[in-house]
Design an enzyme around this catalytic site. Structure first.
Site, PDB file in Angstrom:
ATOM      1  N   LYS A  78      -2.360   5.446  -2.021  1.00 10.06           N
ATOM      2  CA  LYS A  78      -2.489   4.051  -1.153  1.00 10.06           C
ATOM      3  C   LYS A  78      -1.288   3.687  -0.553  1.00 10.06           C
ATOM      4  O   LYS A  78      -0.248   4.155  -0.957  1.00 10.06           O
ATOM      5  CB  LYS A  78      -3.286   3.270  -1.919  1.00 10.06           C
ATOM      6  CG  LYS A  78      -2.430   2.656  -3.346  1.00 10.06           C
ATOM      7  CD  LYS A  78      -3.321   1.765  -4.145  1.00 10.06           C
ATOM      8  CE  LYS A  78      -2.524   1.111  -5.164  1.00 10.06           C
ATOM      9  NZ  LYS A  78      -2.759  -0.193  -5.579  1.00 10.06           N
ATOM     10  N   ARG A 138      -8.894  -9.130 -12.371  1.00  6.60           N
ATOM     11  CA  ARG A 138      -8.680  -9.006 -11.159  1.00  6.60           C
ATOM     12  C   ARG A 138     -10.388  -8.392 -10.578  1.00  6.60           C
ATOM     13  O   ARG A 138     -11.198  -9.237 -10.911  1.00  6.60           O
ATOM     14  CB  ARG A 138      -7.846  -8.020 -10.963  1.00  6.60           C
ATOM     15  CG  ARG A 138      -7.258  -7.974  -9.356  1.00  6.60           C
ATOM     16  CD  ARG A 138      -5.896  -7.201  -9.177  1.00  6.60           C
ATOM     17  NE  ARG A 138      -6.092  -5.804  -9.548  1.00  6.60           N
ATOM     18  CZ  ARG A 138      -5.125  -4.940  -9.267  1.00  6.60           C
ATOM     19  NH1 ARG A 138      -4.157  -5.154  -8.716  1.00  6.60           N
ATOM     20  NH2 ARG A 138      -5.513  -3.443  -9.503  1.00  6.60           N
ATOM     21  N   MET A 148      16.647  -8.302  11.993  1.00 11.26           N
ATOM     22  CA  MET A 148      15.363  -7.696  12.215  1.00 11.26           C
ATOM     23  C   MET A 148      15.572  -6.023  12.365  1.00 11.26           C
ATOM     24  O   MET A 148      14.754  -5.442  11.558  1.00 11.26           O
ATOM     25  CB  MET A 148      14.476  -8.296  13.355  1.00 11.26           C
ATOM     26  CG  MET A 148      13.386  -7.742  13.524  1.00 11.26           C
ATOM     27  SD  MET A 148      12.675  -8.301  15.076  1.00 11.26           S
ATOM     28  CE  MET A 148      12.603 -10.332  14.838  1.00 11.26           C
ATOM     29  N   TYR A 184      24.526 -13.937  11.772  1.00 11.83           N
ATOM     30  CA  TYR A 184      23.664 -15.177  12.052  1.00 11.83           C
ATOM     31  C   TYR A 184      24.027 -16.037  10.737  1.00 11.83           C
ATOM     32  O   TYR A 184      23.942 -15.822   9.767  1.00 11.83           O
ATOM     33  CB  TYR A 184      22.318 -14.664  11.706  1.00 11.83           C
ATOM     34  CG  TYR A 184      21.534 -13.937  13.042  1.00 11.83           C
ATOM     35  CD1 TYR A 184      21.529 -14.561  14.375  1.00 11.83           C
ATOM     36  CD2 TYR A 184      20.857 -13.074  13.034  1.00 11.83           C
ATOM     37  CE1 TYR A 184      20.935 -14.061  15.235  1.00 11.83           C
ATOM     38  CE2 TYR A 184      19.982 -12.261  13.974  1.00 11.83           C
ATOM     39  CZ  TYR A 184      20.145 -12.877  15.046  1.00 11.83           C
ATOM     40  OH  TYR A 184      19.521 -12.334  16.088  1.00 11.83           O
TER      41      TYR A 184
HETATM   42  C1  LIG Z   1      -6.649   0.279  -9.859  1.00 11.77           C
HETATM   43  C2  LIG Z   1      -5.542   0.963 -10.060  1.00 11.77           C
HETATM   44  N1  LIG Z   1      -5.218   2.140 -10.603  1.00 11.77           N
HETATM   45  C3  LIG Z   1      -4.040   2.817 -10.351  1.00 11.77           C
HETATM   46  C4  LIG Z   1      -2.785   2.242  -9.811  1.00 11.77           C
HETATM   47  C5  LIG Z   1      -1.501   2.956 -10.138  1.00 11.77           C
HETATM   48  O1  LIG Z   1      -0.568   2.147 -10.707  1.00 11.77           O
HETATM   49  P1  LIG Z   1       1.086   2.613 -10.988  1.00 11.77           P
HETATM   50  O2  LIG Z   1       1.531   2.859  -9.381  1.00 11.77           O
HETATM   51  O3  LIG Z   1       1.358   1.551 -11.857  1.00 11.77           O
HETATM   52  O4  LIG Z   1       0.696   3.909 -11.493  1.00 11.77           O
HETATM   53  C6  LIG Z   1      -3.018   0.863  -9.250  1.00 11.77           C
HETATM   54  C7  LIG Z   1      -1.909   0.434  -8.655  1.00 11.77           C
HETATM   55  O5  LIG Z   1      -1.973  -0.452  -7.953  1.00 11.77           O
HETATM   56  C8  LIG Z   1      -4.139   0.373  -9.330  1.00 11.77           C
HETATM   57  O6  LIG Z   1      -4.521  -0.895  -8.681  1.00 11.77           O
END
Ligand SMILES: Cc1ncc(COP(=O)(O)O)c(C=O)c1O
Length: 376
Positions: A36, A134, A317, A269
């Site tokens: 991700k 969460r 920037m 700046y």
């Molecule tokens: C549901 C879930 N699993 C796994 C991970 C991976 O976490 P990490 O980067 O600490 O290994 C995340 C990270 O945000 C997560 O939200």
């Protein structure tokens, strides 16, 4: 190379990290690294391919959009979407054969109805809230939810998962242990209702690196796959156990204009910096737009000629001003390292995080998605 700002990513380090994590998880456990946030800044598609070549079984993504990008290039590994999916996107779960977390019945029912229309069965993973508060169904409601989902015709509960709130704080394990105990309590109950072949998962990097609880059939490491430890305490304990991760990423740019200015001149700046001596300045064409945090203003340094070149004044920037007075002979176009090694020096992501008062996760995931990334 014509690029002014770019990232270099060492494939062999990403591969080494996945192999290290696979060894830790054990041969029977599936590894589903998190790609991700543009693979934690490393570039979604190339990184996904490298992880698969290193033995990743599944991929974990945050969104439907990320999953689509992966499917569009023909990668057909199982994909687990761990982030929130809008109800209007449910069709895509089925179209692209994705797996999602489920924690409420209405949502499951809508997914089942979509499955009916498409004549497909959705594979879901029940997300249990063992204490992070969460996403996830509360412990007390989990069995009831599993029973109700089980009756839906177009859904299979394939997995059971939770997420830890404090696994990166290994010096105080009490809350982590409480969550683990909660999960251990719920696993047999849900298996009883749904079946023993449920895929059980709870580990992110920290718990995978440090904790052998024997519960998991799948692990979801993120930051460790990229060569970083989730916290300093985790790093210390993991390194003591000889678990060595290898950061793969360097962040680079080139020297722009060079000029000499007298002592007591304002730089940048807001005139937040005045030179303390006659100073050779260089501009570098990188700024907060690229993910080079504005909190680095008047903090820290970059590397030029293998020497430290302090940041002067505010990060803009698209431009940062550095002091190259002590860097020897420098000309326009010379390479500048913002993260990574040059000569005997090395600027780590943790060092940047420290200067910017944030965490390594934020430093790498903020790197501008459109920066050129070279996999070497
Ligand atoms: C549901 C879930 N699993 C796994 C991970 C991976 O976490 P990490 O980067 O600490 O290994 C995340 C990270 O945000 C997560 O939200």
């Amino acid at each position: 190379m014509n690029d002014l700002v770019w990232l270099e990513i060492k494939k062999e380090n990403l591969i080494s990290n996945i192999k290290t994590l696979k060894n830790l998880a054990g041969s029977k456990v599936l590894i589903s690294p998190c790609v991700k946030a543009n693979a934690y800044g490393h570039g979604l598609i190339e990184t996904a391919k490298i992880f698969i070549s290193a033995g990743a079984d599944w991929l974990s993504v945050n969104s439907i959009e990320e999953a689509k990008k992966i499917r569009d290039v023909g990668i057909n590994r199982p994909i687990l979407v761990i982030g929130y999916v809008a109800e209007s996107e449910l069709e895509k779960i089925l179209d692209w054969d994705l797996k999602i977390f489920i924690s409420n019945f209405d949502y499951a029912e809508k997914l089942s109805m979509t499955g009916k229309i498409k004549n497909k069965i959705a594979k879901v993973h029940l997300k249990i809230d063992t204490g992070m508060h969460r996403y996830g169904v509360l412990m007390a409601e989990a069995e009831e939810l599993a029973k109700k989902i089980k009756k839906l015709p177009h859904i299979t509960i394939e997995g059971l998962a939770t997420h830890f709130a404090t696994s990166d704080e290994p010096l105080n394990l009490s809350y982590f242990n409480r969550q683990l105990e909660n999960f251990k309590e719920i696993v047999p109950k849900i298996k009883n209702l749904v079946g023993n072949d449920l895929i059980i998962h709870c580990d992110k990097s920290a718990s995978l690196l440090l904790c052998r609880h024997g519960l998991a059939d799948l692990v979801r490491p993120g930051i460790a796959a990229y060569g970083y430890y989730p916290s300093q305490d985790v790093a210390k304990l993991a390194q003591e156990k000889n678990i060595i991760l290898r950061p793969a990423l360097s962040f680079k740019t080139k020297i722009g204009q060079i000029k000499k200015i007298p002592e007591n001149s304002c730089v940048g700046y807001g005139c937040t910096c005045y030179t303390k001596r006659p100073t050779v300045l260089a501009t570098i064409p990188v700024g907060y737009y690229d993910g080079y945090d504005r909190k680095l203003s008047n903090q820290g340094y970059v590397l030029v000629n293998g020497q430290k070149a302090p940041i002067l004044g505010r990060v803009c920037m698209n431009i940062t001003i550095i002091d190259i007075t002590d860097c020897g002979q420098v000309i326009e176009g010379d390479e500048v390292v913002l993260i990574g090694e040059q000569g005997q020096e090395n600027i780590t992501v943790e060092q940047i995080a420290n200067w910017a008062k944030t965490i390594n996760y934020e430093v790498i995931t903020r790197l501008r998605e459109s920066l050129p990334r070279y996999y070497i």
